[in-house]
Motif scaffolding. Sequence first.
Motif, PDB file in Angstrom:
ATOM      1  N   ARG A   1       5.338  -9.140  -0.508  1.00  0.00           N
ATOM      2  CA  ARG A   1       5.450  -7.701  -1.783  1.00  0.00           C
ATOM      3  C   ARG A   1       4.019  -7.274  -1.313  1.00  0.00           C
ATOM      4  O   ARG A   1       4.647  -5.177  -0.961  1.00  0.00           O
ATOM      5  CB  ARG A   1       5.131  -8.042  -2.571  1.00  0.00           C
ATOM      6  CG  ARG A   1       6.935  -8.854  -2.968  1.00  0.00           C
ATOM      7  CD  ARG A   1       6.673  -9.014  -5.151  1.00  0.00           C
ATOM      8  NE  ARG A   1       6.110  -9.935  -5.230  1.00  0.00           N
ATOM      9  CZ  ARG A   1       5.974 -10.656  -6.115  1.00  0.00           C
ATOM     10  NH1 ARG A   1       7.185 -11.616  -5.508  1.00  0.00           N
ATOM     11  NH2 ARG A   1       4.708 -11.403  -6.382  1.00  0.00           N
ATOM     12  N   ARG A   2       2.810  -7.697  -0.820  1.00  0.00           N
ATOM     13  CA  ARG A   2       1.511  -6.349  -0.483  1.00  0.00           C
ATOM     14  C   ARG A   2       2.419  -5.527   0.784  1.00  0.00           C
ATOM     15  O   ARG A   2       2.080  -4.413   1.132  1.00  0.00           O
ATOM     16  CB  ARG A   2       0.493  -6.802  -1.212  1.00  0.00           C
ATOM     17  CG  ARG A   2       0.752  -7.415  -2.218  1.00  0.00           C
ATOM     18  CD  ARG A   2      -0.309  -8.153  -2.970  1.00  0.00           C
ATOM     19  NE  ARG A   2      -0.599  -7.937  -3.788  1.00  0.00           N
ATOM     20  CZ  ARG A   2      -1.912  -7.434  -4.801  1.00  0.00           C
ATOM     21  NH1 ARG A   2      -1.528  -5.725  -4.500  1.00  0.00           N
ATOM     22  NH2 ARG A   2      -1.645  -8.350  -6.681  1.00  0.00           N
ATOM     23  N   HIS A   3       2.636  -6.601   1.340  1.00  0.00           N
ATOM     24  CA  HIS A   3       2.903  -6.014   2.536  1.00  0.00           C
ATOM     25  C   HIS A   3       3.618  -5.115   3.390  1.00  0.00           C
ATOM     26  O   HIS A   3       3.999  -4.013   3.163  1.00  0.00           O
ATOM     27  CB  HIS A   3       3.124  -7.035   4.330  1.00  0.00           C
ATOM     28  CG  HIS A   3       1.693  -7.375   4.262  1.00  0.00           C
ATOM     29  ND1 HIS A   3       2.194  -7.938   6.088  1.00  0.00           N
ATOM     30  CD2 HIS A   3       0.843  -7.798   3.951  1.00  0.00           C
ATOM     31  CE1 HIS A   3       0.405  -7.609   6.527  1.00  0.00           C
ATOM     32  NE2 HIS A   3       0.461  -8.721   5.409  1.00  0.00           N
ATOM     33  N   LEU A   4       5.119  -5.185   2.024  1.00  0.00           N
ATOM     34  CA  LEU A   4       5.936  -4.257   2.146  1.00  0.00           C
ATOM     35  C   LEU A   4       5.460  -2.679   1.962  1.00  0.00           C
ATOM     36  O   LEU A   4       6.125  -1.866   1.870  1.00  0.00           O
ATOM     37  CB  LEU A   4       7.115  -4.596   1.064  1.00  0.00           C
ATOM     38  CG  LEU A   4       8.582  -3.728   1.012  1.00  0.00           C
ATOM     39  CD1 LEU A   4       8.984  -3.695   2.600  1.00  0.00           C
ATOM     40  CD2 LEU A   4       9.934  -4.652   0.503  1.00  0.00           C
ATOM     41  N   ARG A   5       4.676  -2.882   0.960  1.00  0.00           N
ATOM     42  CA  ARG A   5       4.166  -1.950  -0.723  1.00  0.00           C
ATOM     43  C   ARG A   5       3.536  -1.002   0.728  1.00  0.00           C
ATOM     44  O   ARG A   5       3.320   0.581   0.365  1.00  0.00           O
ATOM     45  CB  ARG A   5       3.816  -2.317  -1.675  1.00  0.00           C
ATOM     46  CG  ARG A   5       2.793  -1.477  -2.420  1.00  0.00           C
ATOM     47  CD  ARG A   5       3.027  -1.447  -3.414  1.00  0.00           C
ATOM     48  NE  ARG A   5       3.282  -2.400  -4.698  1.00  0.00           N
ATOM     49  CZ  ARG A   5       2.977  -3.611  -4.392  1.00  0.00           C
ATOM     50  NH1 ARG A   5       1.958  -4.034  -4.488  1.00  0.00           N
ATOM     51  NH2 ARG A   5       3.505  -4.140  -5.278  1.00  0.00           N
ATOM     52  N   ALA A   6       2.449  -1.345   1.071  1.00  0.00           N
ATOM     53  CA  ALA A   6       1.421  -1.015   2.298  1.00  0.00           C
ATOM     54  C   ALA A   6       2.032  -0.328   3.404  1.00  0.00           C
ATOM     55  O   ALA A   6       2.200   0.990   3.782  1.00  0.00           O
ATOM     56  CB  ALA A   6       0.656  -2.347   2.472  1.00  0.00           C
ATOM     57  N   SER A   7       3.587  -0.632   3.802  1.00  0.00           N
ATOM     58  CA  SER A   7       3.867  -0.626   4.941  1.00  0.00           C
ATOM     59  C   SER A   7       4.045   1.323   4.574  1.00  0.00           C
ATOM     60  O   SER A   7       4.619   2.221   4.800  1.00  0.00           O
ATOM     61  CB  SER A   7       4.898  -0.933   5.407  1.00  0.00           C
ATOM     62  OG  SER A   7       5.510  -0.459   7.014  1.00  0.00           O
ATOM     63  N   ALA A   8       5.249   0.966   3.279  1.00  0.00           N
ATOM     64  CA  ALA A   8       6.437   2.184   2.730  1.00  0.00           C
ATOM     65  C   ALA A   8       5.175   3.473   1.983  1.00  0.00           C
ATOM     66  O   ALA A   8       5.612   4.310   2.053  1.00  0.00           O
ATOM     67  CB  ALA A   8       7.237   1.401   1.204  1.00  0.00           C
ATOM     68  N   ARG A   9       3.835   3.454   1.655  1.00  0.00           N
ATOM     69  CA  ARG A   9       3.187   3.507   1.735  1.00  0.00           C
ATOM     70  C   ARG A   9       2.356   4.960   2.314  1.00  0.00           C
ATOM     71  O   ARG A   9       1.535   5.464   1.776  1.00  0.00           O
ATOM     72  CB  ARG A   9       2.148   3.242   0.388  1.00  0.00           C
ATOM     73  CG  ARG A   9       2.679   3.143  -1.311  1.00  0.00           C
ATOM     74  CD  ARG A   9       2.346   2.083  -2.086  1.00  0.00           C
ATOM     75  NE  ARG A   9       2.820   1.960  -3.068  1.00  0.00           N
ATOM     76  CZ  ARG A   9       1.807   1.619  -4.177  1.00  0.00           C
ATOM     77  NH1 ARG A   9      -0.041   1.396  -3.822  1.00  0.00           N
ATOM     78  NH2 ARG A   9       2.425   1.465  -4.973  1.00  0.00           N
ATOM     79  N   HIS A  10       2.769   3.785   3.531  1.00  0.00           N
ATOM     80  CA  HIS A  10       1.931   4.846   4.549  1.00  0.00           C
ATOM     81  C   HIS A  10       2.129   6.173   4.673  1.00  0.00           C
ATOM     82  O   HIS A  10       3.729   6.918   4.576  1.00  0.00           O
ATOM     83  CB  HIS A  10       2.285   4.195   5.950  1.00  0.00           C
ATOM     84  CG  HIS A  10       1.768   4.803   7.347  1.00  0.00           C
ATOM     85  ND1 HIS A  10       0.048   4.774   7.883  1.00  0.00           N
ATOM     86  CD2 HIS A  10       2.153   5.861   7.633  1.00  0.00           C
ATOM     87  CE1 HIS A  10       0.128   5.627   8.926  1.00  0.00           C
ATOM     88  NE2 HIS A  10       1.483   5.349   9.344  1.00  0.00           N
ATOM     89  N   ASP A  11       1.560   7.354   4.938  1.00  0.00           N
ATOM     90  CA  ASP A  11       1.533   8.579   5.367  1.00  0.00           C
ATOM     91  C   ASP A  11       0.483   9.042   5.633  1.00  0.00           C
ATOM     92  O   ASP A  11      -0.484   9.771   5.610  1.00  0.00           O
ATOM     93  CB  ASP A  11       1.409   9.326   4.052  1.00  0.00           C
ATOM     94  CG  ASP A  11       1.569  10.768   3.760  1.00  0.00           C
ATOM     95  OD1 ASP A  11       2.166  11.030   5.402  1.00  0.00           O
ATOM     96  OD2 ASP A  11       2.412  11.464   2.814  1.00  0.00           O
ATOM     97  N   ALA A  12       0.640   9.121   7.488  1.00  0.00           N
ATOM     98  CA  ALA A  12      -1.102   9.876   8.275  1.00  0.00           C
ATOM     99  C   ALA A  12      -0.322  11.179   8.640  1.00  0.00           C
ATOM    100  O   ALA A  12      -1.007  11.644   9.123  1.00  0.00           O
ATOM    101  CB  ALA A  12      -0.623   8.401   9.708  1.00  0.00           C
ATOM    102  N   TRP A  13       0.647  11.857   7.676  1.00  0.00           N
ATOM    103  CA  TRP A  13       1.247  12.821   8.714  1.00  0.00           C
ATOM    104  C   TRP A  13      -0.259  13.701   8.708  1.00  0.00           C
ATOM    105  O   TRP A  13      -0.842  14.907   9.481  1.00  0.00           O
ATOM    106  CB  TRP A  13       1.848  13.797   8.400  1.00  0.00           C
ATOM    107  CG  TRP A  13       2.617  15.154   8.946  1.00  0.00           C
ATOM    108  CD1 TRP A  13       2.058  16.434   7.935  1.00  0.00           C
ATOM    109  CD2 TRP A  13       2.791  14.913   9.562  1.00  0.00           C
ATOM    110  NE1 TRP A  13       2.613  17.091   9.159  1.00  0.00           N
ATOM    111  CE2 TRP A  13       3.943  16.694   9.927  1.00  0.00           C
ATOM    112  CE3 TRP A  13       4.465  14.008  10.546  1.00  0.00           C
ATOM    113  CZ2 TRP A  13       4.422  16.910  10.831  1.00  0.00           C
ATOM    114  CZ3 TRP A  13       4.821  14.341  11.359  1.00  0.00           C
ATOM    115  CH2 TRP A  13       5.535  15.304  11.671  1.00  0.00           C
ATOM    116  N   ASP A  14      -0.932  13.833   7.926  1.00  0.00           N
ATOM    117  CA  ASP A  14      -2.225  14.905   7.774  1.00  0.00           C
ATOM    118  C   ASP A  14      -2.594  14.253   8.597  1.00  0.00           C
ATOM    119  O   ASP A  14      -4.286  15.354   9.071  1.00  0.00           O
ATOM    120  CB  ASP A  14      -2.823  15.421   6.624  1.00  0.00           C
ATOM    121  CG  ASP A  14      -1.672  15.930   5.938  1.00  0.00           C
ATOM    122  OD1 ASP A  14      -0.599  16.437   6.543  1.00  0.00           O
ATOM    123  OD2 ASP A  14      -1.688  16.034   4.551  1.00  0.00           O
TER     124      ASP A  14
END
Length: 268
Positions: A186-199
């Motif tokens: 679950r924590r891996h899934l959440r980490a990937s889903a929360r990724h935002d490196a656009w800036d």
Amino acid sequence: MPFAKAADGAAIHYQLHGSGAPLVLLAGQANNHHWWDPVRAEFAACFTVVDLDHRGTGESDRPDTDTYSTPNFARDVLAVLDHAGIDRAHVYGTSMGGRIAQWMAADHPERVDRLVLGCTSPGGKHGVERGPEVRAALTRTDPDAVRRALLELMYTPVWLADQELARPGREFHTLGDATMPAYARRRHLRASARHDAWDALVRIKAPTLVVHGTDDAFNPTANAPLLAARIPDARTLLVPGARHAYFEEFADVATEPVLAFLDQPAEP
């Protein structure tokens, strides 16, 4: 069996293979170093390959704490490089490993020579999410149906049929680490889903190659041009007909150009 110690004290298992300039290989979400088993030897013939078990997977520690995020996974990789005595390396990350690699290159440019981002996404509101039919297939209650859906997202039906005919019951290393506890998954899934490196992408200075299969619905191919346009001077390699695990099924097409890109002389 070497272990590096992360900033929070977690032990991160890693391996070294081959010789030459160092190359870090980063696996996808909820997967360990076995992700690279089918193609590692080709890279180790040219480079000193560093691959690792993300926290929560393989032989690494599995803390049930709020330390699972793509920036923190990147710091785990830096701890591995420090422990191995490697100041600077090429980095090739696929899927969530590509998200981790984005933070490494953006936040620690002095540690990254050349960067390859495979079947990955910038995340956040700018990333292109998988469609509702894919999400529905992966949330079925029947585990066999979920496994089949995941296989078909990773590989083409023709290749799967050939594999199952030639090697009945063969193990696929891209379907997740079966030994992971549920909380770590679950924590891996959440980490990937929360990724935002656009800036952060505009800060990447490493020469970058973005690789993606043209038929990838798991992490839609539309993410490739987004990354390539956002990262300064990045180039793109699209693998025709490939799905998410292009690096395995289409190794005869994808590996050589990646090796050629990594083997170019250092930028002035």
